[in-house]
Design a protein around this motif. Structure first.
Motif, PDB file in Angstrom:
ATOM      1  N   ALA A  65       0.820  -1.207   0.000  1.00 50.72           N
ATOM      2  CA  ALA A  65       0.000   0.000   0.000  1.00 50.72           C
ATOM      3  C   ALA A  65       0.857   1.261   0.000  1.00 50.72           C
ATOM      4  O   ALA A  65       0.539   2.250  -0.668  1.00 50.72           O
ATOM      5  N   GLU A  66       1.963   1.220   0.749  1.00 54.78           N
ATOM      6  CA  GLU A  66       2.841   2.394   0.811  1.00 54.78           C
ATOM      7  C   GLU A  66       3.488   2.687  -0.536  1.00 54.78           C
ATOM      8  O   GLU A  66       3.846   3.824  -0.822  1.00 54.78           O
ATOM      9  N   SER A  67       3.603   1.671  -1.368  1.00 55.96           N
ATOM     10  CA  SER A  67       4.200   1.864  -2.697  1.00 55.96           C
ATOM     11  C   SER A  67       3.199   2.385  -3.720  1.00 55.96           C
ATOM     12  O   SER A  67       3.573   2.654  -4.869  1.00 55.96           O
ATOM     13  N   LEU A  68       1.947   2.549  -3.323  1.00 57.10           N
ATOM     14  CA  LEU A  68       0.885   2.915  -4.270  1.00 57.10           C
ATOM     15  C   LEU A  68       0.429   4.366  -4.133  1.00 57.10           C
ATOM     16  O   LEU A  68      -0.642   4.725  -4.602  1.00 57.10           O
ATOM     17  N   LEU A  69       1.248   5.211  -3.515  1.00 53.61           N
ATOM     18  CA  LEU A  69       0.855   6.603  -3.290  1.00 53.61           C
ATOM     19  C   LEU A  69       0.900   7.441  -4.557  1.00 53.61           C
ATOM     20  O   LEU A  69       0.282   8.515  -4.603  1.00 53.61           O
ATOM     21  N   THR A  70       1.620   6.994  -5.556  1.00 54.96           N
ATOM     22  CA  THR A  70       1.786   7.828  -6.756  1.00 54.96           C
ATOM     23  C   THR A  70       1.272   7.140  -8.015  1.00 54.96           C
ATOM     24  O   THR A  70       1.663   7.505  -9.126  1.00 54.96           O
ATOM     25  N   THR A  71       0.427   6.144  -7.871  1.00 50.48           N
ATOM     26  CA  THR A  71      -0.177   5.544  -9.064  1.00 50.48           C
ATOM     27  C   THR A  71      -1.106   6.576  -9.720  1.00 50.48           C
ATOM     28  O   THR A  71      -1.544   7.539  -9.068  1.00 50.48           O
ATOM     29  N   PRO A  72      -1.437   6.405 -11.003  1.00 44.49           N
ATOM     30  CA  PRO A  72      -2.346   7.363 -11.653  1.00 44.49           C
ATOM     31  C   PRO A  72      -3.661   7.552 -10.900  1.00 44.49           C
ATOM     32  O   PRO A  72      -4.127   8.680 -10.726  1.00 44.49           O
ATOM     33  N   ASN A  73      -4.248   6.463 -10.432  1.00 44.30           N
ATOM     34  CA  ASN A  73      -5.515   6.574  -9.699  1.00 44.30           C
ATOM     35  C   ASN A  73      -5.338   7.301  -8.369  1.00 44.30           C
ATOM     36  O   ASN A  73      -6.220   8.058  -7.939  1.00 44.30           O
ATOM     37  N   ALA A  74      -4.199   7.067  -7.703  1.00 44.79           N
ATOM     38  CA  ALA A  74      -3.938   7.741  -6.430  1.00 44.79           C
ATOM     39  C   ALA A  74      -3.788   9.242  -6.633  1.00 44.79           C
ATOM     40  O   ALA A  74      -4.287  10.044  -5.827  1.00 44.79           O
ATOM     41  N   LEU A  75      -3.125   9.641  -7.704  1.00 43.84           N
ATOM     42  CA  LEU A  75      -2.956  11.067  -7.989  1.00 43.84           C
ATOM     43  C   LEU A  75      -4.292  11.729  -8.309  1.00 43.84           C
ATOM     44  O   LEU A  75      -4.561  12.852  -7.867  1.00 43.84           O
ATOM     45  N   ILE A  76      -5.126  11.048  -9.072  1.00 54.31           N
ATOM     46  CA  ILE A  76      -6.459  11.576  -9.371  1.00 54.31           C
ATOM     47  C   ILE A  76      -7.259  11.742  -8.086  1.00 54.31           C
ATOM     48  O   ILE A  76      -7.903  12.766  -7.850  1.00 54.31           O
ATOM     49  N   ARG A  77      -7.205  10.723  -7.245  1.00 55.20           N
ATOM     50  CA  ARG A  77      -7.941  10.760  -5.982  1.00 55.20           C
ATOM     51  C   ARG A  77      -7.435  11.891  -5.087  1.00 55.20           C
ATOM     52  O   ARG A  77      -8.227  12.616  -4.474  1.00 55.20           O
ATOM     53  N   LEU A  78      -6.113  12.076  -5.017  1.00 51.96           N
ATOM     54  CA  LEU A  78      -5.549  13.129  -4.162  1.00 51.96           C
ATOM     55  C   LEU A  78      -5.958  14.503  -4.676  1.00 51.96           C
ATOM     56  O   LEU A  78      -6.285  15.401  -3.888  1.00 51.96           O
ATOM     57  N   GLN A  79      -5.957  14.689  -5.991  1.00 47.47           N
ATOM     58  CA  GLN A  79      -6.422  15.964  -6.544  1.00 47.47           C
ATOM     59  C   GLN A  79      -7.885  16.206  -6.187  1.00 47.47           C
ATOM     60  O   GLN A  79      -8.271  17.323  -5.817  1.00 47.47           O
ATOM     61  N   GLU A  80      -8.705  15.161  -6.295  1.00 48.18           N
ATOM     62  CA  GLU A  80     -10.130  15.304  -5.977  1.00 48.18           C
ATOM     63  C   GLU A  80     -10.324  15.704  -4.512  1.00 48.18           C
ATOM     64  O   GLU A  80     -11.170  16.548  -4.190  1.00 48.18           O
ATOM     65  N   LEU A  81      -9.546  15.097  -3.619  1.00 49.12           N
ATOM     66  CA  LEU A  81      -9.657  15.420  -2.204  1.00 49.12           C
ATOM     67  C   LEU A  81      -9.256  16.866  -1.935  1.00 49.12           C
ATOM     68  O   LEU A  81      -9.898  17.563  -1.129  1.00 49.12           O
ATOM     69  N   LEU A  82      -8.200  17.311  -2.580  1.00 48.11           N
ATOM     70  CA  LEU A  82      -7.750  18.690  -2.382  1.00 48.11           C
ATOM     71  C   LEU A  82      -8.770  19.690  -2.925  1.00 48.11           C
ATOM     72  O   LEU A  82      -9.022  20.733  -2.311  1.00 48.11           O
ATOM     73  N   LYS A  83      -9.377  19.359  -4.055  1.00 50.28           N
ATOM     74  CA  LYS A  83     -10.416  20.236  -4.605  1.00 50.28           C
ATOM     75  C   LYS A  83     -11.631  20.268  -3.689  1.00 50.28           C
ATOM     76  O   LYS A  83     -12.245  21.324  -3.487  1.00 50.28           O
ATOM     77  N   SER A  84     -11.976  19.109  -3.119  1.00 56.01           N
ATOM     78  CA  SER A  84     -13.100  19.055  -2.175  1.00 56.01           C
ATOM     79  C   SER A  84     -12.805  19.870  -0.925  1.00 56.01           C
ATOM     80  O   SER A  84     -13.721  20.362  -0.255  1.00 56.01           O
ATOM     81  N   ALA A  85     -11.501  20.009  -0.609  1.00 57.95           N
ATOM     82  CA  ALA A  85     -11.076  20.820   0.539  1.00 57.95           C
ATOM     83  C   ALA A  85     -10.880  22.281   0.153  1.00 57.95           C
ATOM     84  O   ALA A  85     -10.281  23.062   0.900  1.00 57.95           O
ATOM     85  N   ASP A  86     -11.361  22.633  -1.054  1.00 50.29           N
ATOM     86  CA  ASP A  86     -11.358  24.026  -1.547  1.00 50.29           C
ATOM     87  C   ASP A  86      -9.981  24.561  -1.900  1.00 50.29           C
ATOM     88  O   ASP A  86      -9.719  25.769  -1.771  1.00 50.29           O
ATOM     89  N   TRP A  87      -9.087  23.690  -2.355  1.00 51.06           N
ATOM     90  CA  TRP A  87      -7.816  24.197  -2.883  1.00 51.06           C
ATOM     91  C   TRP A  87      -7.970  24.425  -4.378  1.00 51.06           C
ATOM     92  O   TRP A  87      -8.372  23.520  -5.123  1.00 51.06           O
ATOM     93  N   ASP A  88      -7.623  25.620  -4.821  1.00 50.82           N
ATOM     94  CA  ASP A  88      -7.764  25.975  -6.232  1.00 50.82           C
ATOM     95  C   ASP A  88      -6.451  25.875  -6.997  1.00 50.82           C
ATOM     96  O   ASP A  88      -6.344  26.318  -8.143  1.00 50.82           O
ATOM     97  N   GLY A  89      -5.436  25.285  -6.362  1.00 52.53           N
ATOM     98  CA  GLY A  89      -4.155  25.131  -7.035  1.00 52.53           C
ATOM     99  C   GLY A  89      -3.201  26.278  -6.810  1.00 52.53           C
ATOM    100  O   GLY A  89      -2.122  26.323  -7.410  1.00 52.53           O
ATOM    101  N   GLU A  90      -3.580  27.209  -5.953  1.00 49.70           N
ATOM    102  CA  GLU A  90      -2.714  28.352  -5.652  1.00 49.70           C
ATOM    103  C   GLU A  90      -2.414  28.390  -4.161  1.00 49.70           C
ATOM    104  O   GLU A  90      -3.231  27.987  -3.332  1.00 49.70           O
ATOM    105  N   GLY A  91      -1.212  28.876  -3.813  1.00 51.47           N
ATOM    106  CA  GLY A  91      -0.828  28.962  -2.416  1.00 51.47           C
ATOM    107  C   GLY A  91      -0.618  27.578  -1.809  1.00 51.47           C
ATOM    108  O   GLY A  91      -0.115  26.667  -2.476  1.00 51.47           O
ATOM    109  N   THR A  92      -1.017  27.409  -0.568  1.00 52.40           N
ATOM    110  CA  THR A  92      -0.845  26.132   0.126  1.00 52.40           C
ATOM    111  C   THR A  92      -2.185  25.668   0.684  1.00 52.40           C
ATOM    112  O   THR A  92      -3.114  26.456   0.861  1.00 52.40           O
TER     113      THR A  92
END
Length: 254
Positions: A65-92
């Motif tokens: 599981a620790e080796s799967l943090l950067t798979t394509p699906n994991a990256l898509i999921r992480l972006q979705e979570l950040l967008k749901s947390a109201d990150w617009d891609g600017e700042g931190t």
């Protein structure tokens, strides 16, 4: 037999009002949102990651599981979570906290999973408690941007402070499943079970240690119908945290 976690899960089932889990709850695409689960249909207290890590198959699952943090699906999921947390891609943007429960993590920061457990695993407490289960992995940390001085392109990155691992499983008696041949004191080993069965699947040997019974899911459903007790539930373990420091390139941000 020392199967304390298995016994605790089964006792919870026996102590609960009768309730059969919908089959849709067991499918990835139709399972309920973690934070929508009622306490009657979910247990967060019995399965501990410290206990689970005592079994090699769980330790191996954590490594995978620790080796799967950067798979394509994991990256898509992480972006979705950040967008749901109201990150617009600017700042931190900080993503959650390592004080989260597994239920909260499932909703807010889980990005991948691995299935573990097989029918040929040893008959032990993990086999009795979980059989086949899912180990999920999530991250907490901070998203940020960095300008490449050479290309003048803006990169979106995520600094992983900690990685969290937890188990999710369903405890139910739906369908057809053989649950072992049991005496009053123990379950027969797989070799003993094979020896006690005829070619037609009938029990043909009476053990010296006394009466025994081949138990199936149907026996538990019959008990539920007769007594009004026996409630299925979703299992969530606690969270095993590991320090990280890894920086994940989120790729293009849309």
């Amino acid at each position: 037999m020392g199967w304390h976690t298995s016994a605790a899960l089964m006792q919870r089932w026996f102590d609960s009002p009768a309730w059969a889990m919908p089959e849709a709850w067991k499918e990835d695409k139709t399972q309920p949102e973690s934070l929508s689960l009622k306490p009657a249909h979910c247990d967060e207290s019995i399965v501990k990651m410290e206990w689970a890590m005592g079994f090699e198959r769980c330790r191996e699952a954590v490594e995978v599981a620790e080796s799967l943090l950067t798979t394509p699906n994991a990256l898509i999921r992480l972006q979705e979570l950040l967008k749901s947390a109201d990150w617009d891609g600017e700042g931190t943007k900080a993503l959650d906290s390592y004080s989260m429960s597994a239920l909260q993590m499932d909703a807010c920061s889980q990005i991948n999973f691995v299935k573990f457990g097989e029918v040929w695993n040893s008959l032990d407490d993990m086999y009795g408690a979980l059989g086949k289960a899912v180990l999920k992995v999530g991250v907490v940390g901070e998203a940020f941007t960095k300008l490449n001085p050479a290309t003048k392109q803006l990169h979106h990155l995520f600094h992983v402070e900690k990685v969290g691992f937890y188990i999710r499983d369903h405890y139910d008696f739906n369908g057809l499943q053989y649950l072992g041949t049991w005496t009053e004191d123990r379950v027969l080993t797989k070799a003993e079970t094979a020896f006690t069965l005829s070619l037609h699947g009938q029990l043909v040997l009476r053990l010296k240690e006394g009466p025994f019974a081949a138990v199936t899911n149907g026996d538990f459903r019959d008990y539920r119908d007769k007594t009004g007790k026996g409630g299925d539930f979703i299992i969530y373990s606690d969270v095993l945290w590991k320090k990280s420091g890894q920086v994940i390139d989120l790729g293009g941000w849309v």
